[in-house]
Design an enzyme around this catalytic site. Structure first.
Site, PDB file in Angstrom:
ATOM      1  N   ASP A 143       0.866  -1.182   0.000  1.00 16.71           N
ATOM      2  CA  ASP A 143       0.000   0.000   0.000  1.00 16.71           C
ATOM      3  C   ASP A 143       0.897   1.225   0.000  1.00 16.71           C
ATOM      4  OD1 ASP A 143      -2.442  -1.375   0.042  1.00 16.71           O
ATOM      5  OD2 ASP A 143      -2.417  -1.532   2.217  1.00 16.71           O
TER       6      ASP A 143
ATOM      7  N   ASP B 129      -6.937  -1.299  -4.748  1.00 12.78           N
ATOM      8  CA  ASP B 129      -7.989  -0.915  -3.802  1.00 12.78           C
ATOM      9  C   ASP B 129      -8.898   0.158  -4.404  1.00 12.78           C
ATOM     10  OD1 ASP B 129      -6.812  -2.673  -1.992  1.00 12.78           O
ATOM     11  OD2 ASP B 129      -5.650  -1.076  -1.020  1.00 12.78           O
TER      12      ASP B 129
END
Length: 166
Positions: free
Chosen positions: A118, A136
């Site tokens: 991330d 995402d």
């Protein structure tokens, strides 16, 4: 023979999401050390985080194989739907293709790294939203399009019922 639009043609969208997701994650891994923070603009940083769980690090104790199986099952279900409903429903097919691309982008991470990379960090003051990535975002946009498709379908059905009653 005339060309008829088929939902499976939107799978290019899944491939685009997977490619862009993996390219951006590789850039982060190559250029940022773990936990590095690079301010981009007010309220936005690039970071290098490792997520072993699902959204918001839920189920972080679950083994990577669990998420690989889950992402693969979701993708198989989407492929089944696209094959079973070959024409029309373009918005729904685009939404599902985005979700599948995001799911498979994160599956690639879990298979190759054992965790998801991330790197996008939005914040206000000292409050930080959970770091996320391109996969995402695709899942979130796809989910939003699914909701929009359901609302439009509901609206069309309601309008048709009112027209019949008149």
């Amino acid at each position: 023979m005339s060309f008829q639009y088929k939902n499976v043609y939107l799978l290019w969208l899944s491939l685009l999401v997977i490619a862009f997701d993996q390219i951006t994650k590789q850039l982060v891994v190559r250029h940022l050390d773990w936990y590095d923070v690079v301010p981009v603009m007010p309220y936005l940083n690039l970071v290098h985080m490792r997520n072993t769980g699902a959204a918001f690090s839920m189920l972080s104790d679950a083994p990577p194989a669990f998420f690989v199986l889950l992402g693969t099952a979701v993708s198989v279900g989407i492929l089944w739907w696209l094959r079973r409903n070959p024409r029309g429903q373009t918005l729904l097919a685009a939404a599902l293709s985005l979700i599948m691309g995001g799911a498979m982008g994160n599956v690639v991470d879990r298979v190759t790294r054992g965790h998801v990379v991330d790197f996008i960090d939005f914040y206000v003051g000292n409050w930080h939203f959970a770091a996320f990535n391109v996969a995402d975002m695709a899942i979130s946009v796809g989910t939003g399009l699914l909701i929009l498709d359901m609302l439009l379908d509901w609206w069309r059905t309601r309008r048709a019922e009112k027209a019949e009653a008149s």
